[in-house]
Design a protein around this motif. Structure first.
Motif, PDB file in Angstrom:
ATOM      1  N   GLU A  33      -9.625  21.105  -5.474  1.00 51.75           N
ATOM      2  CA  GLU A  33      -8.467  20.474  -6.078  1.00 51.75           C
ATOM      3  C   GLU A  33      -8.235  19.114  -5.439  1.00 51.75           C
ATOM      4  OE1 GLU A  33      -4.751  22.288  -3.734  1.00 51.75           O
ATOM      5  OE2 GLU A  33      -5.931  23.780  -4.808  1.00 51.75           O
ATOM      6  N   PRO A  34      -7.512  18.224  -6.136  1.00 56.10           N
ATOM      7  CA  PRO A  34      -7.258  16.895  -5.569  1.00 56.10           C
ATOM      8  C   PRO A  34      -6.433  16.982  -4.289  1.00 56.10           C
ATOM      9  CG  PRO A  34      -6.568  17.019  -7.873  1.00 56.10           C
ATOM     10  CD  PRO A  34      -6.956  18.392  -7.449  1.00 56.10           C
ATOM     11  N   VAL A  35      -6.671  16.026  -3.420  1.00 55.52           N
ATOM     12  CA  VAL A  35      -5.925  15.941  -2.174  1.00 55.52           C
ATOM     13  C   VAL A  35      -5.198  14.603  -2.177  1.00 55.52           C
ATOM     14  CG1 VAL A  35      -6.132  15.840   0.324  1.00 55.52           C
ATOM     15  CG2 VAL A  35      -7.624  17.320  -0.981  1.00 55.52           C
ATOM     16  N   PHE A  36      -3.935  14.636  -1.765  1.00 52.67           N
ATOM     17  CA  PHE A  36      -3.144  13.419  -1.741  1.00 52.67           C
ATOM     18  C   PHE A  36      -2.763  13.084  -0.316  1.00 52.67           C
ATOM     19  CE2 PHE A  36      -2.520  15.250  -5.901  1.00 52.67           C
ATOM     20  CZ  PHE A  36      -2.718  14.167  -6.728  1.00 52.67           C
ATOM     21  N   ALA A  37      -2.662  11.809  -0.031  1.00 50.63           N
ATOM     22  CA  ALA A  37      -2.205  11.358   1.280  1.00 50.63           C
ATOM     23  C   ALA A  37      -0.687  11.448   1.316  1.00 50.63           C
ATOM     24  CB  ALA A  37      -2.650   9.920   1.515  1.00 50.63           C
ATOM     25  N   PRO A  38      -0.118  11.681   2.479  1.00 54.00           N
ATOM     26  CA  PRO A  38       1.346  11.731   2.556  1.00 54.00           C
ATOM     27  C   PRO A  38       1.945  10.361   2.273  1.00 54.00           C
ATOM     28  CG  PRO A  38       0.374  11.855   4.731  1.00 54.00           C
ATOM     29  CD  PRO A  38      -0.753  11.923   3.750  1.00 54.00           C
ATOM     30  N   LEU A  39       3.115  10.358   1.684  1.00 58.03           N
ATOM     31  CA  LEU A  39       3.819   9.128   1.371  1.00 58.03           C
ATOM     32  C   LEU A  39       4.807   8.830   2.495  1.00 58.03           C
ATOM     33  CD1 LEU A  39       4.561   6.881  -0.634  1.00 58.03           C
ATOM     34  CD2 LEU A  39       6.197   8.466  -1.650  1.00 58.03           C
ATOM     35  N   VAL A  40       4.691   7.654   3.071  1.00 61.17           N
ATOM     36  CA  VAL A  40       5.597   7.231   4.133  1.00 61.17           C
ATOM     37  C   VAL A  40       6.461   6.120   3.565  1.00 61.17           C
ATOM     38  CG1 VAL A  40       5.761   6.233   6.435  1.00 61.17           C
ATOM     39  CG2 VAL A  40       3.901   7.810   5.877  1.00 61.17           C
ATOM     40  N   ILE A  41       7.774   6.322   3.667  1.00 64.00           N
ATOM     41  CA  ILE A  41       8.705   5.363   3.082  1.00 64.00           C
ATOM     42  C   ILE A  41       9.576   4.775   4.178  1.00 64.00           C
ATOM     43  CG2 ILE A  41      10.576   5.070   1.428  1.00 64.00           C
ATOM     44  CD1 ILE A  41       9.482   7.523  -0.018  1.00 64.00           C
ATOM     45  N   CYS A  42       9.715   3.456   4.169  1.00 65.55           N
ATOM     46  CA  CYS A  42      10.634   2.803   5.095  1.00 65.55           C
ATOM     47  C   CYS A  42      11.072   1.487   4.481  1.00 65.55           C
ATOM     48  CB  CYS A  42       9.992   2.593   6.458  1.00 65.55           C
ATOM     49  SG  CYS A  42       8.559   1.534   6.424  1.00 65.55           S
ATOM     50  N   ASP A  43      12.289   1.096   4.786  1.00 70.28           N
ATOM     51  CA  ASP A  43      12.784  -0.196   4.330  1.00 70.28           C
ATOM     52  C   ASP A  43      12.237  -1.277   5.247  1.00 70.28           C
ATOM     53  OD1 ASP A  43      14.376   0.502   2.107  1.00 70.28           O
ATOM     54  OD2 ASP A  43      15.918   1.269   3.454  1.00 70.28           O
ATOM     55  N   PRO A  44      11.854  -2.412   4.691  1.00 69.50           N
ATOM     56  CA  PRO A  44      11.365  -3.483   5.563  1.00 69.50           C
ATOM     57  C   PRO A  44      12.490  -3.978   6.459  1.00 69.50           C
ATOM     58  CG  PRO A  44      11.593  -4.269   3.307  1.00 69.50           C
ATOM     59  CD  PRO A  44      11.860  -2.794   3.286  1.00 69.50           C
ATOM     60  N   THR A  45      12.134  -4.337   7.685  1.00 68.71           N
ATOM     61  CA  THR A  45      13.145  -4.814   8.628  1.00 68.71           C
ATOM     62  C   THR A  45      13.593  -6.229   8.279  1.00 68.71           C
ATOM     63  OG1 THR A  45      11.390  -5.533  10.111  1.00 68.71           O
ATOM     64  CG2 THR A  45      12.361  -3.365  10.521  1.00 68.71           C
ATOM     65  N   GLU A  46      12.691  -7.015   7.732  1.00 69.57           N
ATOM     66  CA  GLU A  46      13.041  -8.368   7.325  1.00 69.57           C
ATOM     67  C   GLU A  46      12.551  -8.598   5.909  1.00 69.57           C
ATOM     68  OE1 GLU A  46      11.666 -11.429   9.917  1.00 69.57           O
ATOM     69  OE2 GLU A  46      12.202 -10.308  11.702  1.00 69.57           O
ATOM     70  N   THR A  47      13.377  -9.224   5.093  1.00 67.58           N
ATOM     71  CA  THR A  47      12.983  -9.560   3.734  1.00 67.58           C
ATOM     72  C   THR A  47      12.823 -11.072   3.676  1.00 67.58           C
ATOM     73  OG1 THR A  47      14.283  -7.720   2.906  1.00 67.58           O
ATOM     74  CG2 THR A  47      13.599  -9.371   1.307  1.00 67.58           C
ATOM     75  N   PRO A  48      11.617 -11.545   3.395  1.00 70.54           N
ATOM     76  CA  PRO A  48      11.428 -12.995   3.337  1.00 70.54           C
ATOM     77  C   PRO A  48      12.192 -13.578   2.137  1.00 70.54           C
ATOM     78  CG  PRO A  48       9.436 -11.851   2.656  1.00 70.54           C
ATOM     79  CD  PRO A  48      10.398 -10.821   3.112  1.00 70.54           C
ATOM     80  N   GLU A  49      12.720 -14.756   2.321  1.00 73.12           N
ATOM     81  CA  GLU A  49      13.442 -15.441   1.255  1.00 73.12           C
ATOM     82  C   GLU A  49      12.430 -16.047   0.295  1.00 73.12           C
ATOM     83  OE1 GLU A  49      16.725 -15.566   0.715  1.00 73.12           O
ATOM     84  OE2 GLU A  49      16.974 -14.221   2.414  1.00 73.12           O
ATOM     85  N   LEU A  50      12.544 -15.674  -0.962  1.00 75.28           N
ATOM     86  CA  LEU A  50      11.662 -16.211  -1.989  1.00 75.28           C
ATOM     87  C   LEU A  50      12.506 -17.006  -2.975  1.00 75.28           C
ATOM     88  CD1 LEU A  50       9.504 -13.043  -2.697  1.00 75.28           C
ATOM     89  CD2 LEU A  50       8.923 -14.965  -1.244  1.00 75.28           C
ATOM     90  N   SER A  51      12.108 -18.209  -3.232  1.00 79.35           N
ATOM     91  CA  SER A  51      12.877 -19.030  -4.157  1.00 79.35           C
ATOM     92  C   SER A  51      12.275 -18.916  -5.550  1.00 79.35           C
ATOM     93  CB  SER A  51      12.880 -20.481  -3.695  1.00 79.35           C
ATOM     94  OG  SER A  51      11.553 -20.952  -3.602  1.00 79.35           O
ATOM     95  N   ASP A  52      13.030 -18.356  -6.480  1.00 80.28           N
ATOM     96  CA  ASP A  52      12.634 -18.204  -7.881  1.00 80.28           C
ATOM     97  C   ASP A  52      11.272 -17.544  -8.067  1.00 80.28           C
ATOM     98  OD1 ASP A  52      14.999 -19.444  -8.613  1.00 80.28           O
ATOM     99  OD2 ASP A  52      14.074 -21.445  -8.576  1.00 80.28           O
ATOM    100  N   ALA A  53      10.862 -16.728  -7.127  1.00 86.57           N
ATOM    101  CA  ALA A  53       9.568 -16.058  -7.235  1.00 86.57           C
ATOM    102  C   ALA A  53       9.785 -14.645  -7.757  1.00 86.57           C
ATOM    103  CB  ALA A  53       8.872 -16.016  -5.881  1.00 86.57           C
TER     104      ALA A  53
END
Length: 135
Positions: free
Chosen positions: A77-97
């Motif tokens: 049967e298929p095997v899946f990798a575990p999903l690791v979730i975390c919020d980024p500590t810093e969000t880069p500022e993107l201008s109109d991107a």
């Protein structure tokens, strides 16, 4: 000894008149993979390949260090990798991107695409819902 040599030659191991052997990486990887099977021991696998257990342990270390690539496990049967979730500590500022990356969650025939700015909490809720038993 002759049967062992025949077995090893069938795997591609070069055996010289002096008794020295040259082991291809795929044979080393196969032996290491066999040690990872449930109930297998390094001593038993080493005996099967007619090598010392410390040699097999050295090959296992190579595999752990990424210097020896193991064959894929044969699974029904298929095997899946575990999903690791975390919020980024810093969000880069993107201008109109616009976000260029897409988060894809696939389970069976279900495919969900999310923008890269989807929160970790929302992703976790989606994954929990997908993992919940069907009613």
């Amino acid at each position: 000894m002759c049967a062992t040599n025949s077995f090893l030659r069938s795997l591609g191991v070069e055996i010289y008149g002096s008794g020295h052997r040259r082991w291809p990486d795929d044979v080393k990887a196969r032996a290491v993979a066999e040690t990872l099977e449930p109930g297998a021991t390094v001593n038993a696998i080493a005996e099967r390949y007619d090598i010392r257990p410390n040699q097999l342990s050295a090959w296992r270390r190579l595999a752990k260090q990424g210097q020896l690539v193991l064959p894929p496990a044969e699974l029904g049967e298929p095997v899946f990798a575990p999903l690791v979730i975390c919020d980024p500590t810093e969000t880069p500022e993107l201008s109109d991107a616009k976000p260029q990356q897409v988060i894809r969650i696939v389970k069976g025939t279900t495919r969900i695409e999310l923008s890269s700015d989807t929160s970790a909490g929302q992703i976790a809720a989606i994954v929990r819902t997908l993992e919940a038993p069907a009613c």
